[in-house]
Design an enzyme around this catalytic site. Structure first.
Site, short mmCIF file in Angstrom:
data_model
loop_
_atom_site.label_atom_id
_atom_site.label_comp_id
_atom_site.label_asym_id
_atom_site.label_seq_id
_atom_site.Cartn_x
_atom_site.Cartn_y
_atom_site.Cartn_z
CE LYS A 13 -2.25 -0.90 3.83
NZ LYS A 13 -1.58 -2.16 4.22
NE ARG A 88 -4.28 -1.14 9.26
CZ ARG A 88 -3.13 -0.58 8.85
NH1 ARG A 88 -2.98 0.72 8.88
NH2 ARG A 88 -2.14 -1.32 8.43
NE ARG A 127 7.47 -2.75 5.86
CZ ARG A 127 6.17 -2.50 5.98
NH1 ARG A 127 5.45 -2.22 4.92
NH2 ARG A 127 5.59 -2.57 7.16
NE ARG A 160 6.25 -0.44 10.15
CZ ARG A 160 5.06 -0.42 9.58
NH1 ARG A 160 4.89 0.18 8.41
NH2 ARG A 160 4.02 -0.98 10.16
NE ARG A 171 2.04 -4.53 11.14
CZ ARG A 171 3.06 -4.36 10.30
NH1 ARG A 171 4.21 -4.97 10.53
NH2 ARG A 171 2.92 -3.59 9.25
P1 AMP Z 1 0.96 0.68 8.89
O1 AMP Z 1 2.13 1.59 8.71
O2 AMP Z 1 -0.21 1.09 8.04
O3 AMP Z 1 1.31 -0.77 8.76
O4 AMP Z 1 0.46 0.89 10.40
C1 AMP Z 1 1.32 0.63 11.51
C2 AMP Z 1 0.51 0.59 12.80
O5 AMP Z 1 -0.13 1.86 13.01
C3 AMP Z 1 -0.63 -0.42 12.83
O6 AMP Z 1 -0.19 -1.73 13.13
C4 AMP Z 1 -1.50 0.19 13.93
O7 AMP Z 1 -0.96 -0.05 15.21
C5 AMP Z 1 -1.40 1.68 13.62
N1 AMP Z 1 -2.44 2.06 12.63
C6 AMP Z 1 -2.25 2.38 11.33
N2 AMP Z 1 -3.42 2.65 10.72
C7 AMP Z 1 -4.38 2.51 11.67
C8 AMP Z 1 -5.80 2.63 11.67
N3 AMP Z 1 -6.49 2.97 10.57
N4 AMP Z 1 -6.45 2.39 12.84
C9 AMP Z 1 -5.78 2.07 13.97
N5 AMP Z 1 -4.45 1.91 14.02
C10 AMP Z 1 -3.74 2.13 12.90
#
Ligand code: AMP
Length: 216
Positions: A13, A88, A127, A160, A171
């Protein structure tokens, strides 16, 4: 144009959002990036999000939705934006719909990038991300020109903490239980586009762009 990118962690994404936001001239809104930046700056929001992120859990809807609504009310998003990692959950989707409808706007398309599970784990464990501009790299499939350094801005690359295998599994579980139901929602609204994410980065981008440009 308001576009949502849906996909499991590691589906690409963020990579696609970078390309699409340049090609379509749309601001890129990613809660994960916003939380990581807040954490780096040690703000209250960042420290609050930290424990959820480290456990691979979602940050509570109320906090995330408030942060995203602030963003979409900014002038840069008047004519559209690209959501990467939001909504989400069904609750977040409802909040977003309402906020847009209140402004006489709507989500135009929801793009679901699908990738087999084993491939997701492989991608996430290799990554590395730029600390400054968040550009993602992969040690095998898209390494930086200089090890440890971002090609775009020269920033330092880091892995990360939530890309550790155990957290990745959590996740993925959260994705399947909380985010997958969104596919049905956008399918019913005739907005869902499914894209095979198990192709090269440029091929995936081309597919998405042809859909989006065709529906403009
Ligand atoms: P990402 O970078 O999109 O993989 O997001 C990393 C982390 O940020 C996720 O595992 C959640 O802990 C938090 N996060 C990201 N997007 C959301 C969302 N829409 N709602 C709640 N937590 C989020």
């Amino acid at each position: 144009m308001y576009v949502i990118l849906l996909g499991a962690p590691g589906a690409g994404k963020g990579t696609q959002a970078d390309i699409l936001s340049t090609e379509m001239h749309l601001p890129h809104i990613a809660p994960g990036d916003l939380f990581r930046r807040a954490l780096e700056e040690k703000t209250e929001l960042g420290l609050l999000a930290k424990k959820y992120m480290e456990e691979g859990k979602l940050v509570p809807n109320e906090i995330t939705s408030r942060m995203i609504l602030e963003r979409i009310n900014q002038p840069a998003c008047t004519f559209g934006c690209l959501f990467d990692g939001f909504p989400r959950t069904l609750e977040q989707a409802e909040v977003l719909d309402k906020a847009l409808v209140d402004q006489g706007k709507n989500i135009d398309k929801a793009i679901y990038i699908y990738v087999p599970d084993e491939e997701l784990v492989k991608r996430l464990s290799g990554r590395w991300i730029c600390q400054s501009c968040q550009t993602p790299y992969h040690l095998i499939s898209s390494p930086p020109k200089v090890p440890g350094k971002c090609d775009k801005c020269g920033g330092k690359l880091y892995q990360r903490p939530d890309d550790r295998e155990e957290t990745v599994r959590e996740r993925l579980k959260v994705f399947f239980s909380q985010t997958m139901p969104l596919l049905e929602r956008y399918r019913k609204q005739d907005k869902l586009i499914e894209i095979n994410g198990n192709l090269g980065i440029q091929e995936v981008a081309k597919e998405i762009l042809s859909v989006l440009k065709g529906s403009k």
